[in-house]
Design a protein around this motif. Structure first.
Motif, PDB file in Angstrom:
ATOM      1  N   ARG A   1      28.320  36.910  32.172  1.00  0.00           N
ATOM      2  CA  ARG A   1      29.133  35.843  32.806  1.00  0.00           C
ATOM      3  C   ARG A   1      29.064  35.516  34.551  1.00  0.00           C
ATOM      4  N   TRP A   2      29.187  37.310  34.655  1.00  0.00           N
ATOM      5  CA  TRP A   2      29.319  37.450  36.556  1.00  0.00           C
ATOM      6  C   TRP A   2      27.918  36.259  37.142  1.00  0.00           C
ATOM      7  N   ARG A   3      26.740  36.788  36.788  1.00  0.00           N
ATOM      8  CA  ARG A   3      25.679  36.276  36.593  1.00  0.00           C
ATOM      9  C   ARG A   3      25.561  34.897  36.500  1.00  0.00           C
ATOM     10  N   GLY A   4      26.735  34.600  35.583  1.00  0.00           N
ATOM     11  CA  GLY A   4      26.565  32.804  35.158  1.00  0.00           C
ATOM     12  C   GLY A   4      25.729  32.687  34.407  1.00  0.00           C
ATOM     13  N   LEU A   5      25.156  33.697  33.547  1.00  0.00           N
ATOM     14  CA  LEU A   5      24.629  33.310  32.429  1.00  0.00           C
ATOM     15  C   LEU A   5      25.224  33.422  31.166  1.00  0.00           C
ATOM     16  N   PRO A   6      24.785  32.556  30.085  1.00  0.00           N
ATOM     17  CA  PRO A   6      25.000  32.288  28.723  1.00  0.00           C
ATOM     18  C   PRO A   6      25.523  33.908  27.893  1.00  0.00           C
ATOM     19  N   LEU A   7      26.170  33.833  27.449  1.00  0.00           N
ATOM     20  CA  LEU A   7      26.198  34.954  26.114  1.00  0.00           C
ATOM     21  C   LEU A   7      25.122  34.974  25.354  1.00  0.00           C
TER      22      LEU A   7
ATOM     23  N   ASP B   1      20.930  39.750  22.202  1.00  0.00           N
ATOM     24  CA  ASP B   1      18.906  39.555  22.229  1.00  0.00           C
ATOM     25  C   ASP B   1      18.861  41.499  22.299  1.00  0.00           C
ATOM     26  N   GLY B   2      20.062  41.334  21.662  1.00  0.00           N
ATOM     27  CA  GLY B   2      19.379  43.397  21.490  1.00  0.00           C
ATOM     28  C   GLY B   2      18.961  44.723  22.349  1.00  0.00           C
ATOM     29  N   SER B   3      18.941  44.087  23.908  1.00  0.00           N
ATOM     30  CA  SER B   3      18.358  44.628  24.845  1.00  0.00           C
ATOM     31  C   SER B   3      19.867  45.907  25.257  1.00  0.00           C
ATOM     32  N   ALA B   4      20.629  46.039  24.882  1.00  0.00           N
ATOM     33  CA  ALA B   4      21.614  46.619  25.324  1.00  0.00           C
ATOM     34  C   ALA B   4      22.178  47.292  24.414  1.00  0.00           C
TER      35      ALA B   4
ATOM     36  N   MET C   1      12.877  33.149  26.636  1.00  0.00           N
ATOM     37  CA  MET C   1      13.652  34.586  27.325  1.00  0.00           C
ATOM     38  C   MET C   1      12.656  35.131  28.519  1.00  0.00           C
ATOM     39  N   PRO C   2      13.652  35.874  29.084  1.00  0.00           N
ATOM     40  CA  PRO C   2      12.955  36.333  30.301  1.00  0.00           C
ATOM     41  C   PRO C   2      11.457  37.486  29.810  1.00  0.00           C
TER      42      PRO C   2
END
Lengths: 341, 506
Positions: free
Chosen positions: A65-71, A77-80, B361-362
């Motif tokens: 959100r802070w970076r202005g990217l859509p959730l 994407d599973g990376s978190a 995606m990136p």
């Protein structure tokens, strides 16, 4: 399986793969390791993992959100989840809640998003967060298993209380040592390996507890290799380098240098070789680069464990080599078809 | 006897979808209402029309002659009337290109075939016949075959390779051609081999084309080895197949002849046979029409047939599916279905599923693109440099060795349209080089202008634009003019996109 791609540019076919699928496969491969953690350390390990997953997604959402990217599609994407899981595996199962929060905020906000988010981070976020805690809260990060085999692991209630930050009085009972740490302190006390290996902290392969975690990680890692999510160069080079270095020292002086088997199945060796060092974002992408990178990680693990100030060296070894990965890649470009010989 | 196998690195297994179109024999579609012949549908310069609007033409009659060494002749595929020579959309990119449009009269009257060449015809005679018959590479690049033969006449050809490795999914036109015309392909290969005096000749098909292999092997010929190669994409790529069969590598930015190899597609080999023995120019080819339609299969289509005609015959009812000319890995999505089939059109594919939106995606730097790249390019790094506009770095990483096979984008988990980035970077570099060349020419012109002015002011008695006083200067200027003419020739011969060059009515 293929999907039809939407771009006007060829190719118009696409393999049925995605970042989310890759991450999901990594998570599936980590299930045996989680089960082993639960088996060896009790419910505390599971709670730590659940808490980490929760915190990581909250931090990730906040940063997006802070970076202005859509959730969507970034949060799913599973990376978190992968970062949270690897981080939770490294944490002592009875660490208080705020320690996990601090570590994951460092991992995701600073190590990952401050560098540009997914795909752009120089260092492995989970290991960055873990090492941050290791340096700032060394005592709290030692709350591992009791060395006494007769001592049962804390149950559900007890683990929950400890996660909530209470019951600090129990700290003594559980601030046990891993086999790596125990071996190191005993050796520094001028004892010989033959005197101490009978201790219950030693298991069949390595650490009484961590050996099963390592076996589970090995199984999950082999599955990742089979599905093609990771390639063989990094794990094989890392394990071979660790094994060969340990074997050389062990052969030279078996009383002062632990056996290569102990090194392979203690600490975070297998999770490190299959899940952490293989993080593609922070490792070289060229086949030869991966061999160099993996071998250096294996060697560093041994050197830090044996001569360094920390009982385990996986996180440090990976982070150091993360920093060298771009350089390694630059100097290991494959020879292209038709290049002058 | 089997073919040698020297493995090349990279490649990817792709789904085949071949039996959708290769089970039925090829069919001839009814005559279309009109045929369209773009004067420039290939590498090299545009052909020069030799007919005009209103002219009656017969099947096999020459419509346009090669305008230069790297150019091709065009012939009417059936009888009719030249309606016009006008700008017409042509694939790829539906670029408007000057084209001869023929109104088909339906009578299909033809001219008499040329006499066959004698069995002892030499390379020069064969080369002339191929020029006359408009034979060009039918595998995709469309390089005039007579130019390749000329290369082989002047340099040593150790290996002649006839490429039947149809590695793209869905496409089966070469497969069907080999099953139905194996004898002519083998005979064409022998003519080519003799023309360039090749040391050995291989005809290669993919492992999973047993019928085509059997058909070819039924016509054994001395000095021609027929065999299979592994079915891994892009096994039919020129440099990959040369590496596999000879172990030699075509140098980066070089030509096969530099590795002692000439390669022709199987369809080209058959066209060579038709030109040399049957005395017929190249006016038709096998085209696979497949995908989401009721009657997928292979058509013996006349060159110039509008794409829509074949799609209708294939039973496509229209819809919002994408129509691709070529295969799904390297083909071009068509905007207009009125574009004609050319000598290099091997497939029309109607995608069965509507395109799914796959947001990129990136890049997670997984390195799979590098693993599958048949040239072993670091596609991931190339992508980063291309995206960042660091074109020098991209060139250092051998951007121009990319064959745009699409293997990297096919496996990319982030769904990044890598080939699109590489094409854009190549185009940007080419544009920058054109600007640089233009600037250099302008500078030269300006300097000459300065010199002339200086000479005028010095009150030179001669009115010649060439400074008569300095003989050396004059020589230098002549050399410069000759070089400029050479440059223009080279540029016209090169495969640059048409830049305003239009062939008007003759």
């Amino acid at each position: 399986m293929t999907t039809v791609s939407s771009g006007a540019s060829s190719p118009h076919l696409h393999q049925a793969t995605s970042v989310a699928l890759v991450m999901r496969r990594v998570l599936v491969a980590l299930v045996p390791t989680l089960i082993a953690m639960f088996y060896c350390y009790g419910p505390g390990a599971l709670m730590q993992w659940l808490w980490a997953i929760l915190v990581a997604h909250a931090v990730e959402a906040l940063m997006l959100r802070w970076r202005g990217l859509p959730l969507q599609p970034h949060l799913s994407d599973g990376s978190a989840a992968v970062t949270a899981t690897l981080f939770a595996l490294a944490m002592p199962p009875w660490a208080p809640w705020w320690l996990t929060v601090l570590g994951l905020v460092f991992a995701l906000a600073l190590v990952k998003h401050a560098y540009g988010g997914l795909g752009h981070n120089l260092f492995n976020p989970a290991m960055g967060g873990y090492v941050f805690l290791l340096l700032c809260f060394p005592v709290a990060m030692k709350a591992w298993a009791p060395i006494d085999a007769g001592h049962a692991a804390p149950g559900w209630i007890e683990s929950l209380v400890r996660l909530a930050g209470g019951a600090s009085s129990m700290a003594d009972g559980y601030s046990g040592a891993t086999v790596l740490e125990y071996t190191r302190t005993q050796l520094r006390a001028m004892k010989m390996l033959s005197e101490i290996t009978a201790q219950p902290v030693y298991g069949m392969l390595g650490d009484r507890n961590a050996q099963w975690v390592n076996v589970a990680a090995l199984l999950g890692g082999l599955w990742l290799l089979w599905t093609g999510v990771i390639r063989w160069q990094i794990p094989v080079a890392a394990l071979a380098a660790l094994f060969l270095t340990a074997a050389a020292f062990h052969l030279a002086d078996g009383d002062r240098y632990a056996s290569p088997l102990l090194h392979l199945f203690s600490g975070a060796t297998m999770p490190g070789a299959f899940f952490i060092a293989t993080d593609p974002i922070t490792a070289p992408g060229t086949p030869r680069g991966r061999l160099v990178f993996g071998a250096a990680v294996g060697l560093l693990i041994y050197l830090i464990r044996t001569f360094g100030n920390y009982p385990d060296g996986v996180a440090f070894a990976v982070l150091i080599m993360n920093g060298a990965a771009p350089l390694i890649e630059r100097h290991t470009q494959p020879r292209i078809l038709g290049a002058p010989a | 006897m089997t073919l040698p196998r020297h493995a090349w690195r990279g490649g990817v297994r792709v789904p085949r979808h071949k039996n959708l179109s290769n089970t039925e024999p090829s069919r001839a579609p009814p005559l279309p209402a009109r045929l369209i012949y773009p004067l420039r549908s290939h590498i090299g310069t545009a052909a020069r029309p030799v007919v005009g609007p209103g002219d009656r033409v017969l099947k096999g009659q020459c419509l346009a002659e090669p305008d230069s060494y790297v150019s091709q002749a065009l012939h009417a595929a059936t009888s009719g009337t030249v309606r016009d020579i006008l700008d017409y959309p042509v694939a790829p990119g539906d670029v408007m290109t000057a084209s001869i449009v023929i109104e088909v009269d339906g009578e299909d009257r033809g001219i008499d075939p040329w006499p066959s060449l004698p069995a002892d015809a030499d390379g020069d005679a064969i080369q002339r016949r191929l020029t006359e018959a408009g034979v060009i590479g039918m595998g995709g690049a469309g390089f005039p075959s007579h130019v390749k033969v000329r290369e082989g006449l002047t340099r040593t050809v150790r290996t002649l390779i006839i490429n039947g490795v149809e590695c793209e999914p869905y496409i089966t036109c070469d497969d069907r051609l080999m099953r139905e015309h194996a004898a002519e392909i083998v005979a064409g290969a022998r003519w080519l081999k003799r023309a360039v005096n090749a040391g050995e000749c291989f005809i290669a098909v993919e492992e999973d084309m047993p019928e085509a292999l059997a058909a070819l092997q039924a016509h054994p010929a001395e000095g021609v080895t027929i065999g299979t190669v592994p079915a891994i994409y892009p096994a039919g790529g020129e440099k990959q197949l040369i590496k596999l069969l000879t172990g030699r590598e075509v140098p980066s930015k070089g030509l096969p002849i530099q590795a002692g190899v000439l390669m022709h597609n199987v369809a080209t080999a058959r066209a060579v046979y038709a030109a040399v023995v049957e005395g017929r120019p190249l006016t038709s080819r096998y085209v696979t029409v497949t995908g989401g339609m009721t009657r997928p299969g292979n058509w013996r289509a006349l060159i110039g047939t509008p794409v829509s005609h074949l799609l209708q015959e294939g039973g496509w009812r229209g819809g919002d599916q994408r129509v691709i000319m070529g295969g799904p890995m390297m083909g071009m999505a068509l905007c207009s279905l009125e574009v004609p089939v050319t000598k290099v059109t091997n497939c029309l594919l109607v995608q069965e599923a509507a395109p799914a939106f796959l947001a990129a995606m990136p890049c997670i730097r997984c390195g799979e693109c590098l693993r599958v790249c048949p040239v072993q390019l670091n596609a991931r790094a190339l992508y980063e440099y291309s995206k960042a506009g660091d074109l020098d770095a991209a060139q250092d990483l051998n951007l121009f060795d990319c064959i745009e096979c699409g293997a990297c984008a096919y496996v990319c988990p982030s769904h990044i349209p890598l080939v699109g980035y590489f094409r854009a970077a190549k185009a940007a570099i080419a544009a920058a080089e054109r600007r640089q060349r233009a600037a250099a020419e302008n500078r030269g012109r300006y300097e000459r202008h300065q010199r002339r002015q200086a000479a005028d002011q010095a009150g030179s008695a001669t009115a010649s634009p060439l400074p008569a006083a300095a003989g050396e200067d004059r020589e230098a200027l002549r050399a410069e003019i000759a070089a400029a003419v050479e440059r223009v020739r080279a540029r016209r011969a090169a495969s640059e996109p048409p830049d305003g060059e239009r062939g008007g009515p003759a």
